[in-house]
Design an enzyme around this catalytic site. Structure first.
Site, short mmCIF file in Angstrom:
data_model
loop_
_atom_site.label_atom_id
_atom_site.label_comp_id
_atom_site.label_asym_id
_atom_site.label_seq_id
_atom_site.Cartn_x
_atom_site.Cartn_y
_atom_site.Cartn_z
N ASN A 96 66.01 -51.43 9.10
CA ASN A 96 65.33 -51.14 10.37
C ASN A 96 65.36 -49.67 10.76
O ASN A 96 64.44 -49.18 11.41
CB ASN A 96 65.97 -51.99 11.48
CG ASN A 96 65.57 -51.52 12.85
OD1 ASN A 96 64.46 -51.78 13.31
ND2 ASN A 96 66.46 -50.78 13.52
N TYR A 161 55.12 -40.01 8.96
CA TYR A 161 55.55 -41.34 9.41
C TYR A 161 54.71 -42.46 8.80
O TYR A 161 55.24 -43.35 8.15
CB TYR A 161 55.57 -41.38 10.94
CG TYR A 161 56.06 -42.68 11.51
CD1 TYR A 161 57.36 -43.14 11.32
CD2 TYR A 161 55.20 -43.50 12.26
CE1 TYR A 161 57.80 -44.34 11.85
CE2 TYR A 161 55.63 -44.70 12.80
CZ TYR A 161 56.93 -45.13 12.58
OH TYR A 161 57.35 -46.32 13.10
N LYS A 165 55.71 -45.43 5.98
CA LYS A 165 55.57 -46.87 6.20
C LYS A 165 54.64 -47.50 5.16
O LYS A 165 54.81 -48.67 4.80
CB LYS A 165 55.09 -47.15 7.63
CG LYS A 165 56.10 -46.71 8.71
CD LYS A 165 57.47 -47.38 8.56
CE LYS A 165 58.40 -47.09 9.72
NZ LYS A 165 59.74 -47.69 9.57
P1 NAD Z 1 64.94 -46.29 18.00
O1 NAD Z 1 64.75 -44.83 17.92
O2 NAD Z 1 65.12 -46.94 19.33
O3 NAD Z 1 66.13 -46.75 17.05
C1 NAD Z 1 66.18 -46.26 15.75
C2 NAD Z 1 67.45 -46.72 15.10
O4 NAD Z 1 67.57 -46.02 13.86
C3 NAD Z 1 68.68 -46.40 15.93
O5 NAD Z 1 69.59 -47.49 15.88
C4 NAD Z 1 69.27 -45.18 15.23
O6 NAD Z 1 70.69 -45.16 15.28
C5 NAD Z 1 68.82 -45.38 13.81
N1 NAD Z 1 68.76 -44.10 13.15
C6 NAD Z 1 68.02 -43.02 13.51
N2 NAD Z 1 68.30 -41.99 12.68
C7 NAD Z 1 69.22 -42.45 11.80
C8 NAD Z 1 69.90 -41.86 10.71
N3 NAD Z 1 69.69 -40.61 10.33
N4 NAD Z 1 70.79 -42.63 10.04
C9 NAD Z 1 71.02 -43.90 10.39
N5 NAD Z 1 70.39 -44.50 11.41
C10 NAD Z 1 69.51 -43.78 12.10
O7 NAD Z 1 63.71 -46.91 17.23
P2 NAD Z 1 63.00 -48.32 17.32
O8 NAD Z 1 61.78 -48.13 18.11
O9 NAD Z 1 63.93 -49.41 17.66
O10 NAD Z 1 62.53 -48.45 15.79
C11 NAD Z 1 63.17 -49.25 14.85
C12 NAD Z 1 62.26 -49.41 13.66
O11 NAD Z 1 61.02 -49.98 14.07
C13 NAD Z 1 61.91 -48.09 12.97
O12 NAD Z 1 61.87 -48.26 11.57
C14 NAD Z 1 60.52 -47.78 13.50
O13 NAD Z 1 59.77 -46.99 12.59
C15 NAD Z 1 59.95 -49.18 13.63
N6 NAD Z 1 58.83 -49.27 14.57
C16 NAD Z 1 59.01 -49.04 15.90
C17 NAD Z 1 57.91 -49.15 16.74
C18 NAD Z 1 58.02 -48.91 18.21
O14 NAD Z 1 56.97 -48.86 18.88
N7 NAD Z 1 59.21 -48.79 18.78
C19 NAD Z 1 56.65 -49.50 16.23
C20 NAD Z 1 56.52 -49.72 14.89
C21 NAD Z 1 57.62 -49.62 14.05
#
Ligand code: NAD
Length: 253
Positions: A96, A161, A165
């Site tokens: 994730n 990005y 993906k």
């Molecule tokens: P977020 O920024 O709230 O959380 C990201 C998580 O990744 C955190 O727990 C953080 O600790 C971890 N992280 C960041 N950098 C890191 C590193 N260098 N090493 C280890 N861990 C690290 O993001 P989110 O919105 O919860 O996103 C989670 C996933 O969902 C991601 O892969 C993101 O691309 C994907 N995503 C999110 C959205 C959205 O709208 N929020 C949409 C599509 C996909």
């Protein structure tokens, strides 16, 4: 009909980026479903904070927290081994953790591009590479990679990005074909805009513009993404592999 509380009974799961946002909801959902969980975070402090919140909500939760540097294969391998030593098995891996950036190509530094690829792609490969030998030995497992709707549409800035993906989808589809014979299912979830810190960092005007194009009329909640991940992790998805499941309210960009 299976109860949610039994969906992952007896299973052990690793969730990267499990300290906040979507990852934290996945951890909570998996614990509710009866799994033992190892959450990986980027800093000891945030890992401790997430563990404390979980223990407050569910005192008997079987959960540990680790913070390997996901960009270093040796650290990932060590952490996965620690999970196996602690819980005896690894059944589910959720890749994730992910970061985003929106620089124009004219401002995009090679270092920033490398940073995105290291976490969003290399680390996914590293975690899978370190975990699947244990899954094979146990007779199967389930890998879920966090993709994004940008893996379908691309996006008008921040090309690293979506590129990362698209790569996640490529790993998912290829490894589903390679690992099927070992009863290891590999799927991805492609969220639309979801209410987390990543979205909070976007200009409000952009979030509203995106929301107005979503047929369901709103952005997604982290729990709605976690529900899809729970399905793919569970035996209810026993014949689902190689899928990229959109959870985006039918977003059309
Ligand atoms: P977020 O920024 O709230 O959380 C990201 C998580 O990744 C955190 O727990 C953080 O600790 C971890 N992280 C960041 N950098 C890191 C590193 N260098 N090493 C280890 N861990 C690290 O993001 P989110 O919105 O919860 O996103 C989670 C996933 O969902 C991601 O892969 C993101 O691309 C994907 N995503 C999110 C959205 C959205 O709208 N929020 C949409 C599509 C996909």
């Amino acid at each position: 009909m299976m109860n949610v509380t039994d969906m992952l009974k007896g299973k052990v799961a690793v969730v990267t980026g499990g300290t906040r946002g979507i990852g934290f909801e996945i951890v909570r959902k998996f614990l509710e479903a009866g799994a033992k969980v190892a959450l990986f975070g980027s800093r000891q402090e945030t890992v401790e904070k997430a563990l404390a919140q979980i223990k407050e909500e569910k005192a008997d939760a079987e959960v540990i927290g680790l913070c390997p540097s996901l960009g270093e294969y040796s650290e990932v391998e060590k952490a996965i081994l620690e999970v196996k030593d602690t819980f005896g098995q690894i059944d589910i891996l959720v890749n994730n953790a992910g970061i985003s950036a929106r620089e124009s190509i004219y401002d995009y530094s090679p270092e920033e591009f490398d940073k995105i690829m290291t976490l969003n792609v290399n680390a996914v490969f590293y975690c899978i590479r370190a975990s699947v030998p244990f899954m094979k030995e146990q007779g199967g497992g389930s890998v879920i990679n966090m993709s994004s709707m940008v893996s379908i549409y691309g996006q008008p800035a921040g090309c690293g990005y979506p590129a990362s993906k698209f790569a996640v989808n490529g790993l998912t589809k290829s490894l589903a074909r390679e690992l099927g014979r070992d009863q290891i299912r590999v799927n991805a979830v492609a969220p639309g805009v979801t209410r987390t810190d990543m979205v909070a960092a976007l200009p409000e005007e952009m979030v509203q513009r995106i929301s107005s194009t979503i047929p369901l009329g709103r952005v997604g909640e982290p729990e709605e993404i976690a529900n899809a991940v729970l399905f793919l992790a569970s035996d209810l998805a026993s014949y689902v592999t190689g899928a990229v499941l959109s959870v985006d309210g039918a977003t059309q960009v």
